[in-house]
Design a protein around this motif. Sequence first.
Motif, PDB file in Angstrom:
ATOM      1  N   ARG A  20      58.538  35.351  43.768  1.00 21.47           N
ATOM      2  CA  ARG A  20      58.037  36.680  43.414  1.00 21.47           C
ATOM      3  C   ARG A  20      58.942  37.783  43.944  1.00 21.47           C
ATOM      4  N   PRO A 120      46.419  32.318  39.125  1.00 24.63           N
ATOM      5  CA  PRO A 120      47.284  32.606  37.974  1.00 24.63           C
ATOM      6  C   PRO A 120      46.643  32.253  36.642  1.00 24.63           C
ATOM      7  N   ASP A 146      50.720  37.990  40.657  1.00 23.22           N
ATOM      8  CA  ASP A 146      51.816  38.551  39.875  1.00 23.22           C
ATOM      9  C   ASP A 146      51.683  38.133  38.412  1.00 23.22           C
ATOM     10  N   ASN A 149      54.125  35.465  37.419  1.00 20.71           N
ATOM     11  CA  ASN A 149      54.036  34.111  37.953  1.00 20.71           C
ATOM     12  C   ASN A 149      54.131  33.135  36.776  1.00 20.71           C
TER      13      ASN A 149
END
Length: 258
Positions: A20, A120, A146, A149
Amino acid sequence: MEPLTAGNTRVKEARKLSRRSVRTERRLFLADGPKAVGGALAVEGCVVEVFATPAALGQYAGLLADAPVTLVDERALASLSDSVSPAGVVAVCRHLDAPLQHVVAVSARLLAICADVRDPGNAGTVIRTADAAGADAVVLAGQSVDAYNPKTVRSTVGSLFHLPFANEPDPAVAVRAAQARGLTVLAADGAGEVDLFEADLSGPTAWLFGNEAWGLPDELAALADHRVAIPIHGRAESLNLSTAAAVCLYASARAQRT
């Protein structure tokens, strides 16, 4: 020209995008598989480079006809993919997120705000569902996973490239921005005072969803205009996040189209 190997510098640099911190610094990410790569190629200027095996280049010839393709061997491709069975094609893409104020536009009628969503797969499924329901945008707020991801990108099944989204460190800022643009913010809350199927969902709405494990903090839910509960008719304790988001977003989509 021989396909690049896993030890090639370009491949190794692309592989760093699995972290990340590197994605954030370089504003680049990896899109793995034909669905994601196809979605990325449809967005002008998004794709920097596509890595493909010779077999994948033949299999996806139509998809990759005008793409900047670099051939790699199977081992190199596998090093770029987190899939158990790589499809043979991975793209290096530029970040797509937009500023919050651009995403929460005056014309928006349906938004999804995710606060501290950590999984995720859940985040990607919410993005995919929002896309399917015709939402205008998604906001990933607080300590949410994120969007880039690899598991998130894959679970959107291309929807990451279809609708605008923003990253906002403070969920309260996202809520107030939506309200300032005339959207009614509804907190999805099992203890909510409003039954989903009795709520008026016909107006511009922003749904606020919380963490998978602990839901929405009271102080954040209190900022919403209403707390809305999905009725549980059976013995289940609750619905998981992505299922609850699907029910809420489609309820709004139906009301807005009636």
